[in-house]
Design a protein around this motif. Sequence first.
Motif: not given
Length: 293
Positions: A238-241, A243-248, A268-269, A277-282
């Motif tokens: 989440i932090a990588g895709c 910006p800080p303002g979009d994930r508060e 859009a994001a 997230v669906e591609e993350i292992s486990d």
Amino acid sequence: MNEHENFSTKAEARRDVPARPWSPGETARQDTLLRYLGAVATAAAKHAGTEAQAPTTPPSATARPAPLSAPLTQSESAPEPGLPLVRDVMDVPAASLREDLPYRDIARSLARVHAGALPVVDAEDHVVGVVSESDLLAKVAFEASGHRPGPIGRLRERRIHGKARGDLAADLMTSPAITVLPGATVAEAAWLAALSRLKRMPVTDRDGRLVGVVRRDALLQSLIRDDAGIRTEVEATIAGCCPPGDREDMEVAVHHGVVELTGRMPSAAMARLVAEVEEISDVVEVKNLLTAA
């Protein structure tokens, strides 16, 4: 509905109904098993690709016989960075048996270390075989019953009978042993354990000397991260895709591998984030409860 159709319908219904109700932890156990099998299948696919590309070379006339794990675990190519290795999860030191150990002492050794099987080593600690409780059981049954295979007995029965007549570890052991290298990946070792149905595997160096033992449950726990580990990677994604303002206003919850995303973020994001997230292992499943900001 005629009688035949009615019988078929009931039979189909019986197949769909579990034989007994699931225990409270059964769903989590099934999820864990699926994640383990997924990791093993991935390792198998990688191994199949490596095997297809590997050139064949004639064996040396003076070389020691390769262990059964050689095609899988003795590849010269370095594992991918960050992958857990057998040396990270193996038990050291490893209990072992000498070739000349009598079978009664073998039974005591198995009971002392609470193991169902132990590797047999020669004077230089080379693994030459494995003695299991099954080998000892055949020995005891042979002495107690006096059973003899008939003249046209099955080959496997005659082989067991032949081993059971021995008294020492060298006579009773299964050889060659299935071993794994300390530099093999945990996923490769798990695939080998699944194929051979072993609970414990000796770990040897490239000369075949015993350096440790790896348990199947240790491989399982190493392959499957807990929910806290999955959540850490989801938050990093989440932090990588975003910006800080979009994930508060976003929150992440993980339960038995199921990721739940709640809060608000730009539409859009949103699709991109869920896909990553669906591609993350486990990750077993992603529940997208996000609303567009």
